[in-house]
Write an enzyme that holds these catalytic residues in place. Structure first.
Site, PDB file in Angstrom:
ATOM      1  NE  ARG A  35      44.928  43.260  33.850  1.00 47.81           N
ATOM      2  CZ  ARG A  35      43.730  43.401  33.232  1.00 47.81           C
ATOM      3  NH1 ARG A  35      43.084  44.238  32.543  1.00 47.81           N
ATOM      4  NH2 ARG A  35      42.777  42.609  33.762  1.00 47.81           N
ATOM      5  CG  ASP A  48      38.430  38.017  39.884  1.00 45.13           C
ATOM      6  OD1 ASP A  48      38.824  36.883  39.718  1.00 45.13           O
ATOM      7  OD2 ASP A  48      38.828  39.063  38.937  1.00 45.13           O
TER       8      ASP A  48
END
Ligand code: SF4
Length: 391
Positions: free
Chosen positions: A115, A310
């Protein structure tokens, strides 16, 4: 200012301070400056203590390199979290849970952060837009699990965290609150008795910690984890597989065993995401499978996390397993155990004789598709033990 905030102020957060601490002869100040401009750096005293020498696994996790400027194969939002964000600060990807970004900052900044496009920038994780997030959760009764993340939620004051807990506990369908935090490694002093007393009022509250290397489990960190466990917070750990940090089965085994001793259950090992600037941290999926194979069976099953990718673009977590099954047919399953020895497990009789229907049909068609790809095998004549052949 609380004690942990004072300690945070002693962090190294500029290139000059870093060069002062480790020596200008080992740090290429001019060469590194563009990487510093690209993403924040901060090393807390605890993170600094974990570095034994320049270029070691702890250094690699936190200190920028010019390789970060190579964004040829990376994307800014590799998991497309923003694509699944119905309101600011919320990502709703899975059926019964949401990610709730509650803090823009971390105590130390990890160079591989998924992020990093947002972390460190209060404008991108706004602290004044929680109302729409609460309204969204309230309006969606299927949400039973809220994962607070950021940045690091534990960078918020107790007062602000308690406000979040209270607001979430006012929503009857929110059963579980989770905190994703790396604070126990970066700033163990943040786990105060006051925080532990406060959090007890809002259980069940879980914490997903994040450890990548056994050196992170210092005595101070283990003590902080103990305070959390004593406060009734179940602790899990996510680990990112990183080249030059933990891409080694022995290192991972030691990490998982140390986590278990500290009352933390290993939860995930992630393949590093294809994040812009993080290419140099990535290793192969085969390396991850090799590590899982070196854990499974060789240490307690509790110490073996799920190994996942992911999926880029927002597909969610996909588990990956080493290949143990050699063949499945309607009579038997032939597989190897953790040590590579071969065994046979007999299929139940009803799986052979009952005609396919409904869900069973789907399951059976999967079996047949596997079987079709294999050479037909002679019917097994002995018990599982007698079929062991070893290697
Ligand atoms: S602590 Fe977590 S959110 Fe913060 S920089 Fe590291 S990986 Fe990113």
């Amino acid at each position: 200012m609380s004690d942990w905030q004072k300690i945070l102020h002693e962090s190294v957060d500029t290139l000059d301070k870093l060069a002062e601490k480790f020596g200008r002869d080992v740090i290429d100040v001019d060469g590194l400056r563009p990487a510093f401009d690209n993403f924040q750096m901060r090393l807390t005293p605890a993170a600094l203590d974990q570095i034994h020498e320049v270029g070691d696994p702890m250094w690699n996790q936190y200190v920028p390199t010019v390789q970060e400027l190579d964004i040829v194969d990376g994307v800014i939002d590799s998991l497309d979290e923003d694509g699944d964000s119905p309101v600011p600060n919320i990502t709703h990807r899975y059926p019964d849970r949401v990610l709730f970004l509650v803090s823009p900052v971390c105590a130390s900044y990890c160079r591989f952060c998924t992020r990093r496009r947002k972390v460190g920038d209060p404008e991108k994780i706004p602290l004044n837009q929680f109302e729409s997030a609460f309204a969204y959760i309230r309006a969606h009764p299927e949400i039973r699990d809220v994962i607070m993340s950021g940045g690091d939620p534990m960078m918020l004051s107790d007062r602000r965290l308690e406000y979040l807990f209270q607001k979430l506990r006012e929503i009857p369908h929110v059963e579980i609150i989770r905190i994703g935090s790396r604070i126990t490694s970066h700033l163990p002093q943040r786990i105060t008795p006051e925080f532990c007393d406060m959090v007890r009022k809002y259980h069940p509250v879980y914490m997903n910690t994040h450890f990548n290397h056994p050196s992170e489990l210092t005595p101070e960190t283990v003590a902080a984890l103990g305070r959390l466990a004593d406060a009734g917070i179940p602790l899990g750990c996510q680990t990112v597989l990183l080249r030059g940090v933990n891409d080694d089965a022995g290192v991972m085994k030691e990490l998982m065993q140390k986590l278990m001793k500290a009352r933390v259950r290993p939860y995930y090992i992630y393949m590093a995401d294809q994040v812009a600037g993080g290419e140099h941290f990535r290793t192969t999926v085969e390396k991850g499978l090799e590590i899982i194979k070196a854990l499974r069976g060789w240490t307690s099953g509790l110490a073996v996390p799920h190994f996942v990718i992911d999926a880029p673009g927002g597909g969610g977590k996909v588990p990956l397993l080493p290949e143990y099954v050699e063949e499945i047919n309607d009579e038997e399953v032939i597989f190897r155990n953790y040590a590579g020895e071969r065994y046979v497990y007999k299929q139940p009789r009803h799986a052979v004789s009952v005609p396919a229907c409904g869900t069973a049909a789907a399951a059976e068609s999967d079996v047949f598709s596997i079987q079709a790809a294999k050479k037909p095998r002679k019917k097994a004549s002995g018990g599982a033990k007698r079929r062991k052949t070893g290697t």
